[in-house]
Design a protein around this motif. Structure first.
Motif, PDB file in Angstrom:
ATOM      1  N   ASP A 192       6.906   7.501  -1.453  1.00  0.00           N
ATOM      2  CA  ASP A 192       6.642   8.351  -2.622  1.00  0.00           C
ATOM      3  C   ASP A 192       7.391   7.835  -3.843  1.00  0.00           C
ATOM      4  OD1 ASP A 192       4.927  10.081  -1.314  1.00  0.00           O
ATOM      5  OD2 ASP A 192       6.545  11.440  -0.668  1.00  0.00           O
ATOM      6  N   GLN A 193       8.648   7.455  -3.652  1.00  0.00           N
ATOM      7  CA  GLN A 193       9.434   6.945  -4.768  1.00  0.00           C
ATOM      8  C   GLN A 193       8.884   5.621  -5.288  1.00  0.00           C
ATOM      9  OE1 GLN A 193      13.430   6.772  -3.274  1.00  0.00           O
ATOM     10  NE2 GLN A 193      13.727   8.985  -3.316  1.00  0.00           N
ATOM     11  N   LEU A 194       8.490   4.739  -4.363  1.00  0.00           N
ATOM     12  CA  LEU A 194       7.911   3.459  -4.778  1.00  0.00           C
ATOM     13  C   LEU A 194       6.597   3.668  -5.538  1.00  0.00           C
ATOM     14  CD1 LEU A 194       8.539   1.261  -1.602  1.00  0.00           C
ATOM     15  CD2 LEU A 194       9.645   1.044  -3.829  1.00  0.00           C
ATOM     16  N   ASP A 213       0.865  -1.183   0.000  1.00  0.00           N
ATOM     17  CA  ASP A 213       0.000   0.000   0.000  1.00  0.00           C
ATOM     18  C   ASP A 213       0.901   1.233   0.000  1.00  0.00           C
ATOM     19  OD1 ASP A 213      -1.866   1.953   0.280  1.00  0.00           O
ATOM     20  OD2 ASP A 213      -2.545   1.357   2.289  1.00  0.00           O
ATOM     21  N   PHE A 214       1.213   1.734  -1.217  1.00  0.00           N
ATOM     22  CA  PHE A 214       2.146   2.844  -1.355  1.00  0.00           C
ATOM     23  C   PHE A 214       1.458   4.214  -1.309  1.00  0.00           C
ATOM     24  CE2 PHE A 214       4.576  -0.377  -4.105  1.00  0.00           C
ATOM     25  CZ  PHE A 214       5.152  -0.945  -2.970  1.00  0.00           C
ATOM     26  N   LEU A 266       3.841   3.659 -10.652  1.00  0.00           N
ATOM     27  CA  LEU A 266       3.035   4.364 -11.640  1.00  0.00           C
ATOM     28  C   LEU A 266       3.760   4.428 -12.976  1.00  0.00           C
ATOM     29  CD1 LEU A 266       0.489   6.003 -12.269  1.00  0.00           C
ATOM     30  CD2 LEU A 266       1.688   8.050 -11.454  1.00  0.00           C
ATOM     31  N   ARG A 267       5.083   4.698 -12.921  1.00  0.00           N
ATOM     32  CA  ARG A 267       5.863   4.768 -14.157  1.00  0.00           C
ATOM     33  C   ARG A 267       5.886   3.425 -14.873  1.00  0.00           C
ATOM     34  NH1 ARG A 267      10.750   3.745 -16.124  1.00  0.00           N
ATOM     35  NH2 ARG A 267      11.393   2.688 -14.217  1.00  0.00           N
ATOM     36  N   ASN A 277       4.274  -0.153 -19.106  1.00  0.00           N
ATOM     37  CA  ASN A 277       3.691  -1.422 -19.552  1.00  0.00           C
ATOM     38  C   ASN A 277       2.456  -1.193 -20.408  1.00  0.00           C
ATOM     39  OD1 ASN A 277       5.616  -2.946 -18.230  1.00  0.00           O
ATOM     40  ND2 ASN A 277       4.418  -3.148 -16.359  1.00  0.00           N
ATOM     41  N   HIS A 278       1.654  -0.204 -20.032  1.00  0.00           N
ATOM     42  CA  HIS A 278       0.470   0.120 -20.830  1.00  0.00           C
ATOM     43  C   HIS A 278       0.873   0.602 -22.223  1.00  0.00           C
ATOM     44  CE1 HIS A 278      -3.608   1.283 -21.762  1.00  0.00           C
ATOM     45  NE2 HIS A 278      -3.235   2.534 -21.983  1.00  0.00           N
ATOM     46  N   PHE A 279       1.906   1.437 -22.262  1.00  0.00           N
ATOM     47  CA  PHE A 279       2.392   1.924 -23.554  1.00  0.00           C
ATOM     48  C   PHE A 279       2.934   0.769 -24.401  1.00  0.00           C
ATOM     49  CE2 PHE A 279       6.144   3.304 -26.001  1.00  0.00           C
ATOM     50  CZ  PHE A 279       5.506   4.102 -26.932  1.00  0.00           C
ATOM     51  N   LEU A 280       3.685  -0.144 -23.765  1.00  0.00           N
ATOM     52  CA  LEU A 280       4.224  -1.291 -24.496  1.00  0.00           C
ATOM     53  C   LEU A 280       3.105  -2.191 -25.013  1.00  0.00           C
ATOM     54  CD1 LEU A 280       7.312  -2.250 -22.288  1.00  0.00           C
ATOM     55  CD2 LEU A 280       7.328  -1.211 -24.559  1.00  0.00           C
TER      56      LEU A 280
END
Length: 430
Positions: free
Chosen positions: A97-99, A72-73, A104-105, A110-113
């Motif tokens: 925050d970084q995780l 749970d980030f 999200l990145r 993955n969505h873009f790929l």
């Protein structure tokens, strides 16, 4: 046992002991009673400070570990007002925050790929570590002639597709050009990518059909034009000279044998001219003149035309026609295609066999025969220019069929199946 529970038990025991001590001092009525009350108050203050400085920070850090375990980030820890503990809380919140940003990145990536793979003009097939299909994009499914939901979880050798069988033969990190029995040509690459420390195999499939066919056509058109020009000019001159000689010797006595030789030479020149003209006809295929056409009628006409040849060979032609919609085709060119396919089927059978012609309601045509079949070595070369398995074949029949069907936007295949039946299938995409 949790630290908070241990602290609660310890605090309760301490309060109980101090309570008993106050009770005893109160009965004595000495000054120790007041000293004991001060000590009890001081003990409560120490307990409160201990809880605030040690127990509460440890509890908050423990809650943070639970958040990490549950991934749970989005939640954050609040400050406790203790300098050292707040430093840990701040570091923890920055890490969360970084995780969160990294997750999200990765999701966006993955969505873009996924979008890129699905929209790619190249076929992409991804396998699991057990070599089972885990993902196949629409273009690869189209190349293989399958539905994605039907092949996911299967191995390449279990998929009913000629292309999938060819893919299974490609070694890791290998690139192979594959020519199929429907004249399609593909450049197939077998590679792998690393995910979670493991190499996952995948295939890239690039279609080369149009480029290769255009290059082949450009090459053989040039060769045919050059050969036709030279042969026709040469045979025309030779034929004219031979005609003159035949006429001259025909009036002389004892020249019958020589006249016969000249006639054979003239006939041979005409045969040579007709031979090269057939090649030139492949180059000169006219553009289709499309009109609404009932292909069942054309097939019926073709069956009648081929019936005599088949009867001489004891070949039975069976027709199973379903009602078909009117399709936009060039009737004359398509009749030429169907006649060639039926003729090839009859020649494959030789003597005593069955040709079955089937049509479906969506416009598909299948012409099947129980002839000697097509070997794998021959199958890969079927639609190559000038390739023929017949002793006197010119190798232009299937090229003619390929050109006409391609101009009609049809997909097609010629293959001998496991049941020993050879099937030529035509599918209209319109």
């Amino acid at each position: 046992m949790r630290l908070k529970v241990i602290f609660g038990i310890f605090a309760s025991l301490l309060v109980l002991i101090l309570g008993l001590l106050i009770y005893q001092m109160a009965s004595s009525g000495s000054v120790l009673f007041y000293v004991t009350e001060v000590l009890v108050l001081f003990a409560f203050i120490l307990l409160w400070l201990f809880y605030r400085k040690v127990i509460k920070p440890l509890q908050i850090i423990g809650n943070g570990m639970e958040l990490l375990r549950e991934q749970d980030f989005s939640s954050r820890l609040s400050s406790v007002g203790q300098h050292e503990a707040d430093k840990v809380v701040n570091v923890f919140n920055r890490m969360m925050d970084q995780l969160k940003n990294e997750r999200l990145r990765l999701r966006e990536q993955n969505h873009f790929l996924d979008l890129l793979i699905n929209a790619s003009p190249m076929g992409v097939v991804i396998l699991s570590l057990d070599e089972e299909l885990t993902q196949i994009n629409p273009m690869a499914a189209r190349f293989m002639g399958v539905l994605p939901e039907e092949v996911i979880g299967k191995k390449l050798t279990e998929v009913d597709s000629v292309l999938s069988v060819e893919l299974s033969k490609i070694p890791r990190q290998g690139t192979v050009t594959v020519r199929l029995n429907d004249s399609s040509i593909y450049k197939c690459t077998h590679s792998s990518f690393i995910d979670r420390g493991f190499h996952h195999p995948f295939f890239l499939i690039e279609v080369l059909t149009d480029e290769v066919i255009k290059a082949e056509k450009k090459a053989y058109e040039k060769v045919i034009r050059m050969i036709a020009h030279e042969v026709n000019n040469t045979t025309a001159g030779i034929t004219s000279t031979l005609d003159t000689l035949e006429q001259a010797f025909s009036t002389q006595e004892d020249s019958a044998e020589l006249t016969e030789v000249l006639r054979v030479c003239i006939d041979r020149c005409f045969s040579m001219s007709h031979f090269i003209t057939r090649f030139a006809d492949v180059v000169k295929i006219p553009d289709p003149s499309f009109s609404p056409t009932d292909l069942n009628e054309i097939l019926t006409s073709c069956v009648r035309f081929m019936q005599g040849m088949c009867n001489e060979r004891n070949i039975q032609i069976l027709s199973k026609f379903e009602k078909m919609p009117l399709l936009m085709v060039d009737g004359a060119l398509f009749e030429q295609v169907l006649l060639n396919i039926i003729k090839n089927a009859a020649e494959s059978i030789g003597q005593e066999g069955v040709i079955t012609i089937t049509t479906s309601g969506n416009g598909d045509i299948e012409i099947a025969d129980n002839g000697k079949g097509i070997s794998k070595e021959v199958e890969d070369k079927l639609f190559s220019p000038f390739f023929s398995t017949k002793p006197n074949g010119q190798g232009i029949g299937l090229i003619l069929i390929r050109e006409i069907l391609t101009r009609h936007g049809c997909t097609f295949s010629l293959r001998t199946y496991h049941d020993g039946i050879t099937r030529f299938r035509i599918h209209f995409s319109q």
